[in-house]
Each structure stands twice: as structure tokens, then as C-alpha cells.
Design a protein around this motif. Structure first.
Motif, PDB file in Angstrom:
ATOM      1  N   ALA A  23       0.815  -1.206   0.000  1.00  0.00           N
ATOM      2  CA  ALA A  23       0.000   0.000   0.000  1.00  0.00           C
ATOM      3  C   ALA A  23       0.839   1.242   0.000  1.00  0.00           C
ATOM      4  N   VAL A 104      -2.133   7.130   0.765  1.00  0.00           N
ATOM      5  CA  VAL A 104      -1.511   6.143  -0.121  1.00  0.00           C
ATOM      6  C   VAL A 104      -0.253   6.760  -0.725  1.00  0.00           C
ATOM      7  N   TYR A 138      -8.256   4.800 -15.853  1.00  0.00           N
ATOM      8  CA  TYR A 138      -8.689   5.216 -14.511  1.00  0.00           C
ATOM      9  C   TYR A 138      -9.711   6.349 -14.599  1.00  0.00           C
ATOM     10  N   SER A 173     -11.454   2.381   0.652  1.00  0.00           N
ATOM     11  CA  SER A 173     -10.590   1.236   0.368  1.00  0.00           C
ATOM     12  C   SER A 173     -10.639   0.880  -1.118  1.00  0.00           C
ATOM     13  N   VAL A 174     -11.806   1.014  -1.729  1.00  0.00           N
ATOM     14  CA  VAL A 174     -11.908   0.786  -3.172  1.00  0.00           C
ATOM     15  C   VAL A 174     -11.112   1.848  -3.923  1.00  0.00           C
ATOM     16  N   ARG A 176      -8.488   3.409  -2.855  1.00  0.00           N
ATOM     17  CA  ARG A 176      -7.067   3.086  -2.689  1.00  0.00           C
ATOM     18  C   ARG A 176      -6.645   1.969  -3.643  1.00  0.00           C
ATOM     19  N   ALA A 177      -7.511   0.956  -3.787  1.00  0.00           N
ATOM     20  CA  ALA A 177      -7.187  -0.150  -4.679  1.00  0.00           C
ATOM     21  C   ALA A 177      -7.100   0.323  -6.133  1.00  0.00           C
ATOM     22  N   LEU A 178      -7.995   1.232  -6.538  1.00  0.00           N
ATOM     23  CA  LEU A 178      -7.940   1.755  -7.910  1.00  0.00           C
ATOM     24  C   LEU A 178      -6.661   2.549  -8.142  1.00  0.00           C
ATOM     25  N   ARG A 180      -3.763   2.245  -6.506  1.00  0.00           N
ATOM     26  CA  ARG A 180      -2.608   1.341  -6.551  1.00  0.00           C
ATOM     27  C   ARG A 180      -2.581   0.520  -7.832  1.00  0.00           C
ATOM     28  N   GLY A 181      -3.749   0.119  -8.297  1.00  0.00           N
ATOM     29  CA  GLY A 181      -3.796  -0.750  -9.462  1.00  0.00           C
ATOM     30  C   GLY A 181      -3.528  -0.042 -10.774  1.00  0.00           C
TER      31      GLY A 181
END
Length: 405
Positions: A23, A104, A138, A173-174, A176-178, A180-181
Motif C-alpha cells: 500500500a 496512499v 482510470y 478502500s476501493v 485506494r485499490a484503484l 494502486r492498481g
């Protein structure tokens, strides 16, 4: 002098890198009923999702549509390229927002640097930029998610505010995942590219320094001696008839100068790439180097095959410089050199029982060795407590020698 490498080598393997937090930040505490600073930042991020995703979606759809529609013309591809550059800038803003509001820590991708100058290389590199295309994705998929998060957050503020901290944490959290991804560099690949670009600069600087050293040695040594020799032979030629004895003496002195010049040229050639290394390999070459050290050196080379020429040369000069340090600075009574192969790595270890205190960070020649090995994906570790002993371990990537000629 071949013997199996003993297991005594304490520095034979490189230190394992500590696994990084994927993360890029510390784990967040679970949300509480009270609205703390982290929760308010998450709520602000969710409310900003709608206006920012609308702007990003409109930008991507408009510019990409225009660029794709005009791609059959001369101006289409440049329009698409500038659109991708804009996506890069928007991605930078989104990463900054993620750092400020979501905690992040996402690395910035490397800048675009075409290998050659010119419009076409720049255009091609921009059009195939994976960072820009992931950012465009994105921004394109962010609109429905932005509408959802804005609606739920705004509604919860007046209807379901007691559970809003948990809702905000889940939706963030979603987010953050987007981020990072899609917005962080392509993990190891892009980081490795950036490292190799930096290492390439080290290699170029090292090669330029070596060329300057060779030029200086030729100018100040063999070249100056050969110029003086030519002048002496010219004077001897003039005296040959009128004073044969003096001419003979001058020719004898010139003969001595020729021998010295040849020795200097041999030493210079050995500093570039010694013939014994080319002909007989590391075992014989390192044994020859060891004989020039001021302390007794035991050399053990356990290699079934020879590595690639470049790796073999780096290994030779690494040991040569380390043994020079032993002669000049260590105050040791004895030293040893061990060379062996472990999997796909060529291992080198040089020990001495001297006074110790060697430090790579002190800006000495050890720092230069560390940079050289790092430039070819090698490692350089020095263990030298005050009072000794000193153990220097070097690793180089093993590449098989190509015997095709």
C-alpha cells in the motif's frame, strides 16, 4: 588452485531486501464512531470524486475521440499524443490527492525520455506510454464510481451519519485499490527501467574516466619517453660520423629508453585488459595480481567454466583494486581471495587481517567499486570493524561466455 568454496564465507549471499508494504503506507486503524481526522479526509475525498471524475471523464472522452477520429490524417496522432500527456498530468494530480486524503504513498512514474531526439521518436514513445493509458482507463471508469460515492456520502451525512465512518472506510478502500492498481508505476518493471537508466549514466561516466586516465598515462608516460627517444636518436645520427663513440653511447641509452617505454606500454595494456586474463582466465590472472601485493595472498578460484568477458574483466579489476588497497592501507600480514559460482551469481571475497576501518560511505575508492558493480546489477558489501579483519564480498551476475567467433 581449485578447491570447493568453503561455507565459511559470511558475506557470500546478499542481504535480502525487506518486503515493502504494497500500500505504500501504514495500515489504517479501524474507524470509530467519532469522526476523526482520517475519517474526515476520506469523506472529503469521496465528495470530491464526483466533480473530479466528471472533469476527467469529459477530458478523456473528448480528446481521445478527436485524436482517434483524426488518426487517419497527419494531425490525428499528435492530438492523441498530447491527449495522453494530459492524462499523465491528471494522473499526477490524482496521486497527489491520494497521498493527501487517503494516505496512499504512490511513487511517481519515470518521465518520458526518448532514446533519440526528434519528433517521431517522441511521438512513438508517447503513444505507447503505459502510464498514460492506465491513467486514461482510470479516468474513464471513474465516473460511475464517483457518482455512487458522492451520492452515498452526501445522503449518509443527513440520514445515516452514525454508520458513515464505516461506509467512508469501505468506499475509500476501493479508491485506494484503484489508485494502486492503475496509477502507480508498473511495479518492478518500471522501477527496474529507472534503475538501469541511472546505472547507464554510471557506466558512461566510468568509461569516460577510464579513457581520460589512459590518455593521460599515454601522454605523460610512454608518449613523452618516445619523443625524447626520437630526439636522442636524431642527435646520435648527427654524431655518427664525427664522433662514433659518443653516438654509440647515445644509441645504448636510447636502447634502455626503448625497454622502459615498452614496459610502460605493457603496464598500460595490462590496466586495460591483461593478456593473461584473456588467454588463461581468472585463476591465472588473479594469481599474477596476488604476486604484486605487498603481503602474501592465497588465491582460490573454483569455477568450472569461464564467465562472459565483460563479467570476467570486472571481477579481475575488482580484485586488483582491492589488493592494491590491502597493500597501501590495510597494514595486514596476509590476505586471501576466493572466487566461486553460486547459481547465477559470480561470488568474490577478499579478506585481510589488517587494521580495518574501511568505509564505503567515506568517498574512497571503495565507493567507486560499489558504483561499478551496481551498474551491472552487482552487489558490494564491506565488513571492516576497527581493528580488523576486513572482509569484502562482491557479487556479479553470471553470464556464460559466448565462444562463437
Amino acid at each position: 588452485m581449485n578447491a570447493s568454496p568453503p561455507s565459511r564465507h559470511p558475506g557470500a549471499t546478499a542481504a535480502a531486501a525487506h518486503p515493502a508494504d504494497p500500500a505504500g503506507s501504514a495500515a489504517l486503524p479501524p474507524p470509530r464512531f467519532a469522526f476523526d481526522a482520517v475519517t474526515w479526509k476520506e469523506i472529503l475525498n469521496l465528495l470530491l470524486n464526483l466533480p473530479l471524475t466528471i472533469a476527467g471523464f469529459v477530458y478523456v472522452v473528448t480528446t481521445m475521440s478527436v485524436g482517434a477520429g483524426l488518426s487517419v490524417t497527419v494531425v490525428g496522432l499528435p492530438v492523441l499524443a498530447f491527449s495522453l500527456l494530459g492524462c499523465r498530468l491528471l494522473g499526477r494530480l490524482e496521486r497527489a490527492r491520494a497521498r493527501a486524503l487517503l494516505g496512499v504513498q504512490v511513487e511517481e512514474p519515470r518521465p518520458l525520455r526518448p532514446g533519440t531526439f526528434g519528433f517521431l521518436p517522441w511521438l512513438w514513445m508517447t503513444l505507447k506510454d503505459p502510464v498514460a493509458w492506465r491513467t486514461a482507463l482510470y479516468l474513464a471508469i471513474g465516473l460511475p464510481w464517483g457518482i455512487f460515492t458522492f451520492t452515498v456520502t452526501l445522503t449518509s451525512l443527513f440520514v445515516a451519519w452514525p454508520v458513515l465512518p464505516w461506509l467512508a472506510r469501505g468506499m475509500s478502500s476501493v479508491d485506494r485499490a484503484l489508485v494502486r492498481g492503475l496509477l502507480q508505476p508498473s511495479d518492478e518493471l518500471e522501477r527496474r527501467i529507472a534503475e538501469l537508466e541511472s546505472d547507464r549514466g554510471v557506466v558512461v561516466d566510468t568509461a569516460a574516466a577510464d579513457l581520460r586516465r589512459i590518455e593521460r598515462d599515454l601522454h605523460d608516460g610512454a608518449q613523452a619517453r618516445l619523443v625524447a627517444l626520437a630526439m636522442d636518436l636524431g642527435l646520435a645520427k648527427e654524431k655518427l660520423l664525427e664522433d662514433p663513440e659518443a653516438a654509440a653511447r647515445m644509441v645504448g641509452e636510447a636502447h634502455g629508453e626503448v625497454k622502459i617505454a615498452l614496459q610502460e606500454l605493457r603496464d598500460l595494456a595490462r590496466g586495460i585488459h591483461p593478456a593473461i586474463l584473456t588467454d588463461r582466465g581468472l585463476d591465472a590472472a588473479l594469481s599474477s595480481v596476488a604476486t604484486r601485493c605487498t603481503v602474501p595472498v592465497a588465491v582460490t578460484v573454483d569455477l568450472v567454466a569461464r564467465p562472459a568477458e565483460a563479467i570476467e574483466g570486472i571481477a579481475y579489476f575488482t580484485v586488483s583494486e582491492l589488493l592494491q588497497n590491502v597493500s597501501k592501507h590495510s597494514g595486514a600480514a596476509r590476505a586471501s581471495v576466493d572466487v566461486w559460482r553460486t547459481d547465477d551469481r559470480l561470488m568474490i571475497q577478499v579478506r585481510d587481517d589488517g587494521r580495518g576501518g574501511a568505509d564505503v560511505s567515506a568517498g574512497s575508492g571503495l565507493a567507486g567499486l560499489a558504483e561499478r558493480l551496481d551498474s551491472v546489477d552487482g552487489l558490494f558489501v564491506v565488513a571492516s570493524p576497527v581493528g580488523g579483519p576486513t572482509v569484502v564480498t562482491a557479487e556479479l551476475p553470471w553470464r556464460d561466455r559466448d565462444f562463437r567467433r
